[in-house]
Design a protein around this motif. Sequence first.
Motif, mmCIF file in Angstrom:
data_model
loop_
_atom_site.group_PDB
_atom_site.id
_atom_site.type_symbol
_atom_site.label_atom_id
_atom_site.label_comp_id
_atom_site.label_asym_id
_atom_site.label_seq_id
_atom_site.Cartn_x
_atom_site.Cartn_y
_atom_site.Cartn_z
ATOM 1 N N ASP A 198 88.695 5.902 27.721
ATOM 2 C CA ASP A 198 90.029 5.616 28.200
ATOM 3 C C ASP A 198 90.508 6.938 28.796
ATOM 4 O OD1 ASP A 198 92.651 5.018 28.677
ATOM 5 O OD2 ASP A 198 93.163 4.534 26.591
ATOM 6 N N ILE A 199 90.620 7.003 30.109
ATOM 7 C CA ILE A 199 90.832 8.271 30.805
ATOM 8 C C ILE A 199 92.152 8.923 30.395
ATOM 9 C CG2 ILE A 199 91.110 9.322 33.083
ATOM 10 C CD1 ILE A 199 89.142 7.127 34.093
ATOM 11 N N GLU A 200 93.209 8.128 30.294
ATOM 12 C CA GLU A 200 94.508 8.697 29.921
ATOM 13 C C GLU A 200 94.474 9.296 28.511
ATOM 14 O OE1 GLU A 200 97.529 5.762 30.474
ATOM 15 O OE2 GLU A 200 97.147 5.615 32.627
ATOM 16 N N LYS A 201 93.860 8.579 27.590
ATOM 17 C CA LYS A 201 93.789 9.067 26.216
ATOM 18 C C LYS A 201 92.909 10.314 26.125
ATOM 19 C CE LYS A 201 92.957 7.511 21.506
ATOM 20 N NZ LYS A 201 92.584 6.395 20.647
ATOM 21 N N ILE A 224 94.998 17.891 29.099
ATOM 22 C CA ILE A 224 94.936 17.954 30.552
ATOM 23 C C ILE A 224 96.006 17.036 31.130
ATOM 24 C CG2 ILE A 224 93.489 17.494 32.560
ATOM 25 C CD1 ILE A 224 91.077 17.856 30.677
ATOM 26 N N LYS A 225 96.693 17.503 32.150
ATOM 27 C CA LYS A 225 97.669 16.665 32.849
ATOM 28 C C LYS A 225 96.970 16.009 34.026
ATOM 29 C CE LYS A 225 101.645 19.198 31.355
ATOM 30 N NZ LYS A 225 102.853 19.898 31.639
ATOM 31 N N SER A 231 89.592 12.977 35.878
ATOM 32 C CA SER A 231 89.674 11.526 35.981
ATOM 33 C C SER A 231 88.519 10.964 36.801
ATOM 34 C CB SER A 231 91.012 11.136 36.614
ATOM 35 O OG SER A 231 91.080 9.752 36.813
ATOM 36 N N SER A 232 88.203 11.606 37.920
ATOM 37 C CA SER A 232 87.103 11.102 38.755
ATOM 38 C C SER A 232 85.756 11.253 38.043
ATOM 39 C CB SER A 232 87.081 11.798 40.111
ATOM 40 O OG SER A 232 86.730 13.147 39.981
#
Length: 180
Positions: A57-60, A67-68, A78-79
Amino acid sequence: MKKYIIAIFIFTTLQSYSQYNNNGMRNQGQNQMMQTPDKPADPDFKIERYLGIVIYDIEKAAKKSGIKLSSDEGKKFSSLLTTYNKEIKDIRRINSFTLKSTKEMIDNYQKNVAKTGDFSNQTKVRLEMASNLKPISDTLKKEDKELDKSIKALLSEKQYKKWIKYNRKIYKVFPKEKKE
């Protein structure tokens, strides 16, 4: 005077009756909690956890690593994880038959052991499982090493430590590189 004696008699009778019922209910509830289930739970071997298959889960993951996502570093992070997730899903899809059949084999073995108590086939099952999962494991290790290199280059040392700590919590361990 008779009315008072009858009232006191009725009151004490009702009070003792209600106390008896409360104790009876309490003991009954305790007995129900102490009962064991009739049959043990069915075996459920978590083959994806065994292999270390994780879809992030990228946001988590970004939050746990400090990291923002709005920053350049966050966009690269994210990529990287999006690409990794896609590759892992492809590996899982391609090898779905092997994963499913191996899981069924292990679950059936565990059911059989629970019924009979016979562990004589354990070595055979373990070797068969290892031979079935070896190619998948090797592919996953290769992908994990690539992700780890990329993440290590991208993050600061403090963020990388948080990343590793987060991965340990989700049962993901990155293979160590051999130093020659």
